[in-house]
Design an enzyme around this catalytic site. Structure first.
Site, short mmCIF file in Angstrom:
data_model
loop_
_atom_site.label_atom_id
_atom_site.label_comp_id
_atom_site.label_asym_id
_atom_site.label_seq_id
_atom_site.Cartn_x
_atom_site.Cartn_y
_atom_site.Cartn_z
N GLU A 118 2.08 -3.45 -3.69
CA GLU A 118 1.07 -3.01 -4.57
C GLU A 118 1.04 -1.37 -4.45
OE1 GLU A 118 -2.01 -5.49 -5.31
OE2 GLU A 118 -1.25 -7.22 -4.56
N PRO A 176 14.89 -6.55 -9.05
CA PRO A 176 15.84 -6.04 -8.08
C PRO A 176 15.96 -4.48 -8.19
CG PRO A 176 16.66 -8.15 -9.07
CD PRO A 176 15.36 -7.72 -9.56
N TRP A 198 10.92 -10.13 -4.81
CA TRP A 198 9.70 -10.25 -3.87
C TRP A 198 8.42 -10.83 -4.37
CZ3 TRP A 198 12.07 -8.91 0.31
CH2 TRP A 198 12.92 -7.83 0.48
N PHE A 207 2.57 -13.10 -9.76
CA PHE A 207 2.68 -11.84 -10.35
C PHE A 207 3.96 -11.30 -10.56
CE2 PHE A 207 1.73 -7.32 -10.61
CZ PHE A 207 0.90 -7.06 -11.45
N GLN A 232 -1.00 -1.87 22.48
CA GLN A 232 -0.66 -1.05 23.79
C GLN A 232 -1.92 -1.55 24.86
OE1 GLN A 232 1.98 1.12 23.70
NE2 GLN A 232 1.16 2.00 25.64
N ASP A 251 -5.16 -2.46 -9.75
CA ASP A 251 -6.40 -1.72 -9.52
C ASP A 251 -7.34 -2.85 -8.47
OD1 ASP A 251 -7.23 0.79 -9.79
OD2 ASP A 251 -8.82 0.21 -10.99
N LEU A 310 6.04 -8.28 -11.36
CA LEU A 310 6.45 -7.27 -11.80
C LEU A 310 7.59 -6.64 -11.29
CD1 LEU A 310 5.14 -4.85 -13.57
CD2 LEU A 310 4.12 -3.99 -11.33
N GLY A 343 11.02 -1.11 -8.69
CA GLY A 343 9.89 -1.15 -7.95
C GLY A 343 8.78 -0.22 -8.31
N SER A 400 2.81 3.79 0.07
CA SER A 400 1.63 4.67 0.34
C SER A 400 2.04 6.18 -0.22
CB SER A 400 1.77 5.17 1.93
OG SER A 400 1.06 4.16 2.57
C1 LIG Z 1 6.42 -9.48 1.24
C2 LIG Z 1 6.30 -8.83 -0.22
C3 LIG Z 1 5.74 -9.39 -1.21
C4 LIG Z 1 5.56 -8.74 -2.54
N1 LIG Z 1 4.91 -9.57 -3.50
C5 LIG Z 1 5.04 -8.96 -4.62
C6 LIG Z 1 4.52 -9.56 -5.99
O1 LIG Z 1 3.71 -10.56 -5.78
N2 LIG Z 1 4.66 -9.22 -7.09
C7 LIG Z 1 5.46 -8.08 -7.35
O2 LIG Z 1 5.62 -7.84 -8.66
N3 LIG Z 1 5.94 -7.33 -6.33
C8 LIG Z 1 5.72 -7.91 -5.03
N4 LIG Z 1 6.24 -7.07 -4.02
C9 LIG Z 1 7.16 -5.94 -4.22
C10 LIG Z 1 6.62 -4.67 -3.77
O3 LIG Z 1 5.42 -4.31 -4.85
C11 LIG Z 1 7.61 -3.49 -3.97
O4 LIG Z 1 8.34 -3.55 -2.92
C12 LIG Z 1 7.00 -2.02 -4.02
O5 LIG Z 1 6.54 -1.95 -5.17
C13 LIG Z 1 8.12 -0.87 -3.95
O6 LIG Z 1 9.15 -1.19 -4.71
P1 LIG Z 1 10.60 -1.08 -4.01
O7 LIG Z 1 10.60 -1.93 -2.81
O8 LIG Z 1 11.56 -1.41 -4.87
O9 LIG Z 1 10.84 0.16 -3.27
P2 LIG Z 1 11.26 1.73 -4.06
O10 LIG Z 1 10.55 1.98 -5.25
O11 LIG Z 1 12.72 1.65 -4.30
O12 LIG Z 1 10.76 2.97 -3.03
C14 LIG Z 1 11.81 2.70 -1.77
C15 LIG Z 1 11.20 4.06 -1.19
O13 LIG Z 1 11.18 5.26 -2.07
C16 LIG Z 1 9.60 5.95 -2.13
N5 LIG Z 1 9.57 6.49 -3.55
C17 LIG Z 1 9.86 5.75 -4.95
N6 LIG Z 1 9.49 6.42 -5.91
C18 LIG Z 1 8.92 7.55 -5.28
C19 LIG Z 1 8.48 8.89 -6.01
N7 LIG Z 1 8.09 9.06 -7.17
N8 LIG Z 1 7.94 9.75 -5.28
C20 LIG Z 1 8.11 9.73 -3.63
N9 LIG Z 1 8.65 8.64 -3.09
C21 LIG Z 1 9.10 7.70 -4.00
C22 LIG Z 1 9.00 4.80 -1.75
O14 LIG Z 1 7.56 5.26 -1.70
C23 LIG Z 1 9.54 4.02 -0.79
O15 LIG Z 1 9.25 4.80 0.37
C24 LIG Z 1 6.43 -7.56 -2.69
C25 LIG Z 1 7.17 -7.04 -1.67
C26 LIG Z 1 7.06 -7.66 -0.23
C27 LIG Z 1 8.10 -7.14 0.61
#
Ligand SMILES: Cc1cc2nc3c(=O)[nH]c(=O)nc-3n(C[C@H](O)[C@H](O)[C@H](O)COP(=O)(O)OP(=O)(O)OC[C@H]3O[C@@H](n4cnc5c(N)ncnc54)[C@H](O)[C@@H]3O)c2cc1C
Length: 398
Positions: free
Chosen positions: A363, A128, A156, A123, A336, A240, A125, A131, A366
């Site tokens: 996905e 770099p 990722w 999948f 612990q 979802d 989505l 996210g 939090s």
């Molecule tokens: C092991 C692993 C497997 C994965 N598998 C997949 C996969 O199969 N397919 C896929 O598409 N993706 C995958 N992902 C990617 C994952 O879904 C993303 O890492 C995730 O959506 C967060 O995006 P980001 O890492 O770019 O963080 P960012 O979006 O850059 O977020 C960084 C921080 O900012 C916060 N933040 C961002 N926007 C806001 C906002 N509007 N308000 C408040 N806080 C905010 C976030 O909560 C986080 O704490 C995977 C990731 C990992 C680590």
């Protein structure tokens, strides 16, 4: 909603539990240590019907409902979150998208292969630079006669180095923002498609994670899933189901942490008595039990809504938020409870702790779940700073 499992549900759970203890648990530690993506074990998951658990039988799936699915995913998650990730990605992100959005031909060609494990899917989505703000896709799809040319990077991506088909989200018209997004079923052996393994992960070391590169990849019109403009809706509907699956897997981590803590507390003696006889150790066990029950009930509620065709996005986010955070707390308490022994991988709790860390990130983090829940409560959109506060579109949440 009935909290008692029916005989059939109990059988599904017991079968998954026995399978997990027989096949998954004995391999989990070595796969983690060796960063080994265990394709033999993936084939066993497929033979059990778990890779197409919620896919209708006519497309090669097991035809389970969402309540049943949670029972299976919980058990697999208790055994190993890396293998649970395989189930969640293949079943919830990939198969459920095809079931909901695929043409008859797409379903016929692809679903039986995914359900049988002949093919893995991934999948694509996240990118770099994209996210949480999932609508802001940099990958571009350009229309040609009879098809599309796709270029971009994905980051990722679980199962990305093994998948035969990749769901790739791409922008067809940047001026339309999320309404220009489309989703493509891209064969990973297409010219211009490449993948690279990502190493050095804190946890899920037995799961495959990839960076994907698409360099002028040509696909036919039949590769389009849904219509142009449906891409964002497809991504959100997949998440979802995916968030539900992650939450169910985390219930398994809660349960596994609890069981390991109880067993150790009864066996380990200090001050001449089992540590489980100390009130502060029992308090740790009680906290884990409460979180496990609460997480499970939230998952079952979301599953019940899904099975009845009722809206469940908010309840799924609640279950995902709570279960993922609870699993971290339970794994933390379990270490612990184990004292120094919990710090090495002789016991599963050390792996639980590392593996589960990612579940509050992928996905939808939090923070994103809280914004979805907050938006549902207030009717105000705090997800995107420049969107009108009452914007109806769910314009974020990777
Ligand atoms: C092991 C692993 C497997 C994965 N598998 C997949 C996969 O199969 N397919 C896929 O598409 N993706 C995958 N992902 C990617 C994952 O879904 C993303 O890492 C995730 O959506 C967060 O995006 P980001 O890492 O770019 O963080 P960012 O979006 O850059 O977020 C960084 C921080 O900012 C916060 N933040 C961002 N926007 C806001 C906002 N509007 N308000 C408040 N806080 C905010 C976030 O909560 C986080 O704490 C995977 C990731 C990992 C680590």
């Amino acid at each position: 909603m009935d909290f008692e499992l029916s005989d059939e549900q109990a059988l599904i759970r017991d079968t998954a539990r026995a399978f997990t203890d027989r096949e998954i648990v004995p391999r989990a530690r070595e796969n983690d240590r060796n960063e080994h993506f265990d394709t033999e074990l993936v084939a066993k998951l497929a033979d059990q019907g778990y890779l197409g658990a919620i896919v209708p039988v006519e497309h090669g799936g097991a035809g389970l409902d969402y309540r049943d699915y949670a029972l299976v995913v919980e058990e697999v998650g208790r055994g190993c979150s890396a293998m649970r990730t395989v189930v969640s990605v293949q079943t919830s992100l990939v198969c459920s998208s095809l079931v909901r959005w695929g043409t008859h031909e797409q379903k016929q060609e692809i679903l039986p292969r995914l359900c049988s494990g002949e093919w893995l899917g991934c999948f694509g989505l996240t990118e770099p630079d994209t996210g949480s703000d999932a609508a802001n896709q940099k990958t571009r799809a350009r229309k040609t006669d009879g098809g599309w040319v796709i270029s971009g990077q994905k980051m990722w991506i679980s199962l990305g180095n093994y998948a035969k088909v990749a769901l790739v989200f791409a922008q067809t018209d940047p001026a339309k923002r999320h309404r220009g997004l489309a989703c493509f079923l891209v064969p990973t052996d297409s010219a211009g498609f490449s993948s690279q393994e990502i190493h050095g992960k804190m946890g899920l070391r037995g799961s495959d994670t990839a960076a994907l590169s698409l360099d002028d990849v040509e696909v036919g019109d039949e590769a389009l899933l849904g219509e142009v403009g449906d891409g964002f809706k497809i991504a959100m509907s997949a998440l979802d189901s995916g968030r539900y699956s992650v939450a169910a897997g985390c219930v398994g981590v809660c349960q596994g942490s609890l069981e390991a803590s109880v067993a150790y507390a009864k066996e380990r003696e200090q001050f001449g008595r089992p540590i489980g006889a100390f009130q502060l150790v029992q308090a740790m066990i009680a906290e884990q039990r409460v979180m496990t029950d609460a997480a499970r009930l939230l998952v079952w509620r979301a599953g019940d809504l899904k099975d009845r065709g009722r809206p469940s996005t908010t309840e799924t986010s609640i279950a995902k938020l709570y279960a993922t955070e609870a699993a971290q707390s339970c794994a933390h308490l379990a270490i612990q409870d184990h004292g120094g022994s919990g710090y090495v991988d002789d016991h599963p709790v050390e792996r639980y702790y590392r593996d589960v860390r990612v579940t509050t990130l992928y996905e939808g983090t939090s923070q994103i779940q809280k914004l979805i829940i907050g938006r549902a409560e207030t009717g105000l959109n705090a997800l995107v700073p420049d969107a009108p506060a009452s914007a109806p579109d769910p314009v974020a949440a990777g």
